[in-house]
Scaffold this motif. Structure first.
Motif, PDB file in Angstrom:
ATOM      1  N   LEU A  27     -19.340  44.820  41.908  1.00 35.40           N
ATOM      2  CA  LEU A  27     -18.305  44.446  40.947  1.00 35.40           C
ATOM      3  C   LEU A  27     -18.914  44.051  39.596  1.00 35.40           C
ATOM      4  N   ALA A  28     -20.065  43.372  39.627  1.00 38.55           N
ATOM      5  CA  ALA A  28     -20.734  43.013  38.368  1.00 38.55           C
ATOM      6  C   ALA A  28     -21.155  44.272  37.614  1.00 38.55           C
ATOM      7  N   ALA A  29     -21.706  45.254  38.344  1.00 35.05           N
ATOM      8  CA  ALA A  29     -22.121  46.505  37.706  1.00 35.05           C
ATOM      9  C   ALA A  29     -20.922  47.280  37.181  1.00 35.05           C
ATOM     10  N   THR A  30     -19.792  47.183  37.882  1.00 41.37           N
ATOM     11  CA  THR A  30     -18.578  47.848  37.422  1.00 41.37           C
ATOM     12  C   THR A  30     -18.156  47.312  36.059  1.00 41.37           C
ATOM     13  N   ALA A  31     -18.211  45.995  35.903  1.00 39.85           N
ATOM     14  CA  ALA A  31     -17.832  45.381  34.627  1.00 39.85           C
ATOM     15  C   ALA A  31     -18.850  45.678  33.529  1.00 39.85           C
ATOM     16  N   THR A  41     -33.948  35.004  33.336  1.00 45.22           N
ATOM     17  CA  THR A  41     -32.664  34.980  32.636  1.00 45.22           C
ATOM     18  C   THR A  41     -31.541  35.000  33.672  1.00 45.22           C
ATOM     19  N   VAL A  42     -30.537  34.146  33.471  1.00 41.74           N
ATOM     20  CA  VAL A  42     -29.486  33.973  34.480  1.00 41.74           C
ATOM     21  C   VAL A  42     -28.142  34.435  33.929  1.00 41.74           C
ATOM     22  N   VAL A  43     -27.375  35.171  34.753  1.00 42.80           N
ATOM     23  CA  VAL A  43     -25.981  35.513  34.440  1.00 42.80           C
ATOM     24  C   VAL A  43     -25.124  35.127  35.646  1.00 42.80           C
ATOM     25  N   VAL A  44     -23.906  34.757  35.345  1.00 43.69           N
ATOM     26  CA  VAL A  44     -22.966  34.341  36.390  1.00 43.69           C
ATOM     27  C   VAL A  44     -21.861  35.387  36.510  1.00 43.69           C
ATOM     28  N   ILE A  45     -21.499  35.713  37.768  1.00 47.18           N
ATOM     29  CA  ILE A  45     -20.427  36.681  38.022  1.00 47.18           C
ATOM     30  C   ILE A  45     -19.203  35.921  38.533  1.00 47.18           C
ATOM     31  N   LEU A  46     -18.077  36.048  37.821  1.00 49.71           N
ATOM     32  CA  LEU A  46     -16.826  35.428  38.241  1.00 49.71           C
ATOM     33  C   LEU A  46     -15.815  36.520  38.592  1.00 49.71           C
ATOM     34  N   ILE A  47     -15.165  36.339  39.698  1.00 50.09           N
ATOM     35  CA  ILE A  47     -14.111  37.265  40.117  1.00 50.09           C
ATOM     36  C   ILE A  47     -12.824  36.472  40.238  1.00 50.09           C
ATOM     37  N   GLY A  59     -20.758  37.434  27.089  1.00 53.93           N
ATOM     38  CA  GLY A  59     -20.771  38.323  28.227  1.00 53.93           C
ATOM     39  C   GLY A  59     -19.686  39.364  28.113  1.00 53.93           C
ATOM     40  N   VAL A  60     -19.248  39.874  29.270  1.00 52.36           N
ATOM     41  CA  VAL A  60     -18.215  40.918  29.276  1.00 52.36           C
ATOM     42  C   VAL A  60     -17.140  40.558  30.292  1.00 52.36           C
ATOM     43  N   THR A  61     -15.939  41.094  30.073  1.00 50.14           N
ATOM     44  CA  THR A  61     -14.860  40.969  31.055  1.00 50.14           C
ATOM     45  C   THR A  61     -14.252  42.353  31.249  1.00 50.14           C
ATOM     46  N   ALA A  62     -13.733  42.580  32.450  1.00 51.94           N
ATOM     47  CA  ALA A  62     -13.120  43.871  32.756  1.00 51.94           C
ATOM     48  C   ALA A  62     -12.187  43.709  33.936  1.00 51.94           C
ATOM     49  N   CYS A  63     -11.321  44.667  34.097  1.00 58.54           N
ATOM     50  CA  CYS A  63     -10.436  44.714  35.263  1.00 58.54           C
ATOM     51  C   CYS A  63     -10.753  45.973  36.059  1.00 58.54           C
ATOM     52  N   ALA A  64     -10.856  45.815  37.379  1.00 56.17           N
ATOM     53  CA  ALA A  64     -11.130  46.954  38.255  1.00 56.17           C
ATOM     54  C   ALA A  64     -10.604  46.636  39.642  1.00 56.17           C
ATOM     55  N   GLU A  65      -9.982  47.608  40.264  1.00 56.36           N
ATOM     56  CA  GLU A  65      -9.434  47.446  41.612  1.00 56.36           C
ATOM     57  C   GLU A  65      -8.494  46.250  41.696  1.00 56.36           C
ATOM     58  N   GLY A  66      -7.779  45.974  40.614  1.00 58.22           N
ATOM     59  CA  GLY A  66      -6.804  44.896  40.593  1.00 58.22           C
ATOM     60  C   GLY A  66      -7.396  43.518  40.476  1.00 58.22           C
ATOM     61  N   ARG A  67      -8.687  43.445  40.181  1.00 60.66           N
ATOM     62  CA  ARG A  67      -9.338  42.136  40.052  1.00 60.66           C
ATOM     63  C   ARG A  67      -9.912  41.958  38.653  1.00 60.66           C
ATOM     64  N   ASP A  85     -10.788  49.050  33.723  1.00 58.03           N
ATOM     65  CA  ASP A  85      -9.668  48.916  32.798  1.00 58.03           C
ATOM     66  C   ASP A  85      -9.898  47.691  31.917  1.00 58.03           C
ATOM     67  N   ASP A  86      -9.411  47.767  30.678  1.00 63.54           N
ATOM     68  CA  ASP A  86      -9.404  46.595  29.786  1.00 63.54           C
ATOM     69  C   ASP A  86     -10.786  45.960  29.652  1.00 63.54           C
ATOM     70  N   PHE A  87     -11.804  46.764  29.311  1.00 64.68           N
ATOM     71  CA  PHE A  87     -13.160  46.220  29.104  1.00 64.68           C
ATOM     72  C   PHE A  87     -13.229  45.501  27.760  1.00 64.68           C
ATOM     73  N   THR A  88     -13.844  44.316  27.775  1.00 67.31           N
ATOM     74  CA  THR A  88     -14.046  43.545  26.542  1.00 67.31           C
ATOM     75  C   THR A  88     -15.461  42.968  26.539  1.00 67.31           C
ATOM     76  N   ALA A  89     -16.184  43.181  25.450  1.00 68.58           N
ATOM     77  CA  ALA A  89     -17.523  42.594  25.280  1.00 68.58           C
ATOM     78  C   ALA A  89     -17.432  41.462  24.275  1.00 68.58           C
ATOM     79  N   ARG A  90     -17.988  40.317  24.647  1.00 68.54           N
ATOM     80  CA  ARG A  90     -17.979  39.156  23.765  1.00 68.54           C
ATOM     81  C   ARG A  90     -19.422  38.787  23.446  1.00 68.54           C
ATOM     82  N   PRO A  91     -19.900  39.135  22.262  1.00 67.67           N
ATOM     83  CA  PRO A  91     -21.293  38.880  21.910  1.00 67.67           C
ATOM     84  C   PRO A  91     -21.682  37.425  22.133  1.00 67.67           C
ATOM     85  N   GLY A  92     -22.843  37.252  22.784  1.00 69.71           N
ATOM     86  CA  GLY A  92     -23.349  35.915  23.050  1.00 69.71           C
ATOM     87  C   GLY A  92     -22.746  35.259  24.273  1.00 69.71           C
TER      88      GLY A  92
END
Length: 655
Positions: A368-372, A449-455, A408-416, A399-406
């Motif tokens: 899911l992280a790679a999908t976004a 370097t650390v990134v957090v994945i939220l669903i 991260g990114v948000t996206a919708c996929a499989e209804g999530r 669907d509805d991909f958005t990149a926010r500099p500094g």
């Protein structure tokens, strides 16, 4: 011919012409030397057979002309410029020998002197040809894509942005980036890599390399005169035009030495006359002294080893810009490495991903992280996507991909709703989740370097990303310490935690982190103040100031920034970090050969001169000893042209 001439006239073509001119010149000298030898043999045979004096004198005089006109003319030209050339002294000594009836000995001197000069020219031509042979690999034409299809055009006419096609079995016409297709490219001639390298969209290819399989569509990145292979020609030409510090010192001493030698020769001639010695004997002794005391071998002791080392390094993808640089490389006692892109690959990779939710396992969290992240161009995003593909995970449409500099990114996929972001962007949700908070602290402590994945707005996983060390970094670091006798140091702008983590992996304990470009310059000055001769190894524009102030600056990668390549004293075209300790060791070998040559040459001069002054040195023996020492030191220096010299210097015994 200067390096600028190489580039101003199309780079490759003019450099090839220079190589041909050099070969023609050495061939001419060999012909004159061969003619002189043949005439000497005829004269000697006629003399020993009891022929009339005029016949063998004719052969000997012709020998003088064939073997002595070039060095004699060069000596007269130098004399007009108020420079005393040893070539002129040799010819004068031969004429002096003939003047007292020793025409055979004088002719022998001419033959040996002409032969040694021809061998020196041949050796120089061979040294330059060993690197210039790369130029023959660049194709003369290219297949350019036009609006109306394909057309064959001269490779020299390609401009930046042109699109060309390279089919299997064809050579790449220019430094370019792959924009379509894939294939295996043999680039051993540029980087020294023994096996073909897979090339796909986004990869860089070099002019003159061979496409083995698959058709490649390329976008030209550099004009012909700016390509890596043309830079090789320019750098080799610069190396031939510059002189090592030892050479410059010898040439300064040579003038005073030659003047002193003439004065002593006159003394050796006049003093015995004043005490009653015959004219013929006094002149013969003086001519013999002039021959044996000439510093030909000393002058030749320095450049052949250094130029041979430069040529050998060039064949293995390391460009050393001058003999001065090669000499300095032999004195380096401390190596300072940049971190990112030098000790590391410069490409972030997923080190670990940890699930912090019972609803999603590790693979699902990564999927899911790679999908976004898939639509993102960020290097960290590419690392996550690459890791998912390596595990064979299928990525759904976004669907509805958005990149926010500094952030991260948000996206919708499989209804999530999926969000991948830095911990600082979501401090409160992570703080409320103990598992996520602990993972963040742990990964940060490792320097990752650390990134957090939220669903659906809840933490599902934490990923750690790091820049992997080069596969040969530890070997290169260990070899540098073995060659220089001191441990290398890391100079980096990265955080101390990250830098120490990487340094520990490759075996470095001296880490100086958080440095801006000016701070790196200060660190280099500090090392130099402590008495070290410092080589700085880097790849980025931010490393250029440190490369400039170092005793030797070494740039990693032929595709590095123009500023870095201009600033560096040496360039490692490939990505083999072990080339750094190899060139340091090869330079030390060259330095040892220079010292050995100087000792050999000085010993011959001292022994022969003392023998002539204190005893009775036969002129033929003096000629043979003097010219023999010249040939010995010349051939001794060329030992570094052998591929075995590079293998012996390499810590991995590469071919």
């Amino acid at each position: 011919m200067s390096a600028s001439t190489v580039l101003d006239h199309g780079g490759i073509a003019s450099a090839q012409g220079s190589g041909r001119a050099l070969r023609i010149w050495s061939l001419s000298e060999m012909r004159w030397a061969t003619a002189a030898l043949g005439l000497f043999v005829l004269g000697l045979a006629t003399q020993l057979a009891g022929g009339p004096a005029w016949s063998w004198w004719t052969f000997y005089v012709a020998c003088y002309v064939c073997g002595g006109w070039e060095p004699g003319l060069a000596g007269l030209v130098a004399l007009r410029e108020k420079t005393l050339d040893v070539d002129l002294l040799m010819v004068a000594a031969a004429i002096g020998a003939a003047a007292i009836g020793q025409v055979t000995d004088g002719a022998l001197l001419i033959v040996i002197f002409a032969t040694s000069g021809a061998l020196e020219a041949f050796a120089t031509a061979r040294t330059e040809d060993s690197v210039r042979s790369l130029l023959d690999l660049a194709p003369e034409t290219a297949t350019r894509i036009c609006a109306d299809g394909e057309s064959r055009v001269p490779a020299a006419e390609l401009v930046v942005g042109d699109v060309v096609v390279v089919r299997p079995g064809e050579r790449v016409p220019a430094d370019a980036t792959v924009i379509g297709g894939a294939g295996e490219v043999d680039q051993a001639t540029i980087t020294g890599e023994p096996l073909p390298v897979d090339k796909a969209v986004g990869d860089e290819v070099f002019a003159g390399t061979l496409n083995g399989t698959g058709m490649l569509r390329l976008r030209v990145d550099r004009r012909a005169e700016d390509s890596v292979v043309a830079r090789i020609a320019a750098l080799v030409d610069e190396a031939g035009q510059t002189k090592a510090r030892t050479q410059l010192f010898i040439e300064k001493v040579e003038q005073w030495y030659s003047i002193g030698m003439v004065v002593v020769t006159l003394a050796v001639f006049t003093i015995p006359l004043l005490v009653g010695e015959s004219l013929q004997r006094a002149l013969l002794r003086a001519m013999t002294f002039m021959i044996v005391a000439s510093p030909c071998a000393v002058v030749l002791a320095t450049m052949p080893p250094l130029l041979a080392a430069i040529a050998n390094a060039g064949r293995h993808g390391v460009l050393v810009k001058s003999a001065v640089v090669m000499e300095r490389l032999g004195t380096i006692t401390r190596v300072a490495f940049d971190k990112t892109g030098t000790l590391t690959r410069g490409t972030p990779e997923l080190a670990e991903i940890r699930s912090v939710s019972d609803d999603y396992d590790t693979d699902e969290t990564l999927r899911l992280a790679a999908t976004a992240e898939h639509p993102s161009e960020h290097p960290l995003a590419r690392a996550i996507v690459r890791a998912a593909r390596d595990r064979g995970l299928q990525l759904p449409l976004v669907d509805d991909f958005t990149a926010r500099p500094g952030r991260g990114v948000t996206a919708c996929a499989e209804g999530r709703s999926i969000e991948v972001c830095s911990p600082s962007a979501l401090a409160e949700p992570c703080a409320a989740d103990t598992a996520a908070a602990n993972a963040i602290v742990e990964f940060h402590a490792r320097g990752q370097t650390v990134v957090v994945i939220l669903i659906d707005a809840r933490p599902a996983g934490v990923a750690a990303i790091r820049d992997q060390p080069r596969r040969d970094a530890a070997v290169a670091v260990s070899a540098c310490e073995a060659v220089t006798g001191t441990a290398p140091v890391v100079l980096t702008g990265d955080s101390a935690v990250t830098a120490r983590q990487l340094a520990a992996q490759v075996g470095i304990t001296d880490v100086r982190a958080g440095l801006l470009p000016d701070d790196k310059v200060g660190a280099v000055h500090e090392l130099q103040t402590a008495g070290a001769d410092v080589a700085v190894v880097g790849d980025g524009i931010n490393d250029a100031p440190a490369l400039a102030v170092a005793d030797v600056g070494i740039a990693m990668g032929g595709a590095g920034s123009d500023l870095t390549l201009q600033t560096a004293d040496a360039v490692v075209i490939g990505d083999e970090l072990t080339s750094v300790p190899t060139i340091l060791d090869l330079a030390r070998r060259a330095r040892r050969i220079v010292i050995a040559n100087l000792i050999i040459a000085s010993a011959f001069i001292a022994v022969l001169a003392v023998w002539d002054l204190a005893g009775d040195l036969p002129l033929p023996l003096g000629v043979a000893g003097h010219e023999g020492s010249t040939i010995i030191v010349g051939l001794n220096g060329l030992r570094l042209l052998r591929r075995a010299a590079w293998r012996k210097a390499s810590p991995v015994r590469c071919s």
